[in-house]
Write an enzyme that holds these catalytic residues in place. Sequence first.
Site, PDB file in Angstrom:
ATOM      1  N   THR A  16       0.416   8.490  37.020  1.00 34.38           N
ATOM      2  CA  THR A  16       0.110   9.768  37.752  1.00 34.38           C
ATOM      3  C   THR A  16       1.213   9.716  38.774  1.00 34.38           C
ATOM      4  OG1 THR A  16      -0.340   8.623  39.575  1.00 34.38           O
ATOM      5  CG2 THR A  16      -2.412   9.180  37.870  1.00 34.38           C
ATOM      6  N   GLU A 158     -14.824   4.265  39.457  1.00 32.71           N
ATOM      7  CA  GLU A 158     -14.509   4.345  41.218  1.00 32.71           C
ATOM      8  C   GLU A 158     -16.282   4.236  42.172  1.00 32.71           C
ATOM      9  OE1 GLU A 158     -11.597   7.688  42.309  1.00 32.71           O
ATOM     10  OE2 GLU A 158     -12.725   7.630  40.463  1.00 32.71           O
ATOM     11  N   VAL A 191     -10.096   1.857  45.169  1.00 32.82           N
ATOM     12  CA  VAL A 191     -10.120   1.836  46.351  1.00 32.82           C
ATOM     13  C   VAL A 191     -11.172   2.532  46.898  1.00 32.82           C
ATOM     14  CG1 VAL A 191      -8.650   3.970  47.887  1.00 32.82           C
ATOM     15  CG2 VAL A 191      -6.943   2.326  46.411  1.00 32.82           C
ATOM     16  N   ASP A 192     -11.329   3.666  45.743  1.00 28.69           N
ATOM     17  CA  ASP A 192     -12.488   4.412  46.316  1.00 28.69           C
ATOM     18  C   ASP A 192     -13.867   3.842  45.674  1.00 28.69           C
ATOM     19  OD1 ASP A 192     -12.426   7.649  47.088  1.00 28.69           O
ATOM     20  OD2 ASP A 192     -10.982   7.489  44.804  1.00 28.69           O
ATOM     21  N   ARG A 236       6.737  -2.319  46.218  1.00 27.56           N
ATOM     22  CA  ARG A 236       7.703  -3.366  46.199  1.00 27.56           C
ATOM     23  C   ARG A 236       7.890  -4.810  45.371  1.00 27.56           C
ATOM     24  NH1 ARG A 236      10.826  -1.387  52.254  1.00 27.56           N
ATOM     25  NH2 ARG A 236      11.089   0.731  51.441  1.00 27.56           N
ATOM     26  N   ASP A 389      -5.846 -23.247  12.740  1.00 31.37           N
ATOM     27  CA  ASP A 389      -6.175 -22.804  11.746  1.00 31.37           C
ATOM     28  C   ASP A 389      -6.918 -21.111  11.996  1.00 31.37           C
ATOM     29  OD1 ASP A 389      -8.012 -22.443  13.920  1.00 31.37           O
ATOM     30  OD2 ASP A 389      -9.253 -24.081  13.609  1.00 31.37           O
TER      31      ASP A 389
END
Length: 434
Positions: A16, A158, A191-192, A236, A389
């Site tokens: 995004t 959400e 989050v939502d 990070r 197999d």
Amino acid sequence: MDKRLHDRKFVRTFFTTPTAEQGDDDSAKKLRGAIGLRGMQAPDVWVPDNEDATAPNMRDEGARNIAEVVAEGGAEFPGEIHPRVVWHRDSPETRYKGFQHMLEIADPENGAVENIDGFVIPEVGDLDDWKKADEFITIVENEHGLEEGSLAMSVIIESGTAELAMGDLREEMGKASNNLQRLFLLVDGEVDYTKDMRAITPTGALPEWKELRHNTSRAASAAGLIAVDGPFDNIRDVEGYHDRITANNAMGMLGIWSLTPGQVVEANKAPLPPADGYWTIDADGRTVELTEADGVQVYSGDRVELEEVDGGYELEVGADEQFLESEEELAGALLDVLDYVPSMDDIVDSMEEFEAAKEAGRGAIAITQAATVRIDDVEVDVSSDRMWDEATYQAMQTPITLFQDVYHNRPDQHDDLAELYSEDVVERAIQVGN
């Protein structure tokens, strides 16, 4: 309905980008940077984000920016482009604003729609709400003379209501009363979702929501769609992001949200088989990769201890101690905690061997994996046979099918793949299983 309805069989990365930001001479600066990404830095699906990533007072400008930037550079972008617009299951005003933005972005006069693959709809509710979004996209297509169904629709899960709605998709898709077959991605928005579920953790961190991820992956499989996990906010923590991807892959969710080009690179590479095979050991609940030294697989931690004593061997894994009378018994005990992670070359070799055996009229073969393992200066030869197999062959074909899908849809990554695996392995991986 478990047949894929879109060209992509897999999506590894969902990236995004804000569509408009104040303070820069060019409010679309980040869009212009993202649309120029190539190779492993470029996502499978790029999402110009005109919802959460863009301030409310900038979203009208954001919609115009999407149209302008995609018109300029969309034809050269190697992934798919799916803008996210505003939407909310409880707000007609928000839904109408998202509809207006879709109309603007998809207007042929703006020159972008031929490079727009679909739209991402956030904050959906029950299935009737999904159908409203579908109907709005159908109206956009008809308003601009586009073929019905040409614009895909992806949704972000959400809320508990949206999670429950996924259970009805298989039955509802394809009915004459809707165009839900345009659905492409099911994306988790933890989050939502956490807010909607009124969940609390002591640290304020997000719960893992493993059930949500499983339910999304299951719904996508049943409805012929693609499941994508939500954002991993600690950008990070590369190791944590990789672990999340690995856990998702084990439940069939091969896609994940990426917030930075660095995360895109990690998520593009992580689901692919490694270039080199390696051994791991379950060191008291922690998976540790062994290091190779002169052809020997070496464990150098302190959670596993091995000592040669009178009459046999003492093996200690955490608090568990075993006395083993022979090297054969020791090898068997070690195989309980050792695993081999096959390389791309290993998988291709095994598939080619099975295909040859099948051509010769054999229904199963044994694939042997052997190594010398060193723990605390004690070396042990271990060897295991895995029976292949047709079922094993089909299961191991999934990472190869993923690779073939990537190779077909992302020619900009051909050089990266050849550098990673070698041109010979790439060529064989393209051909095997076909």
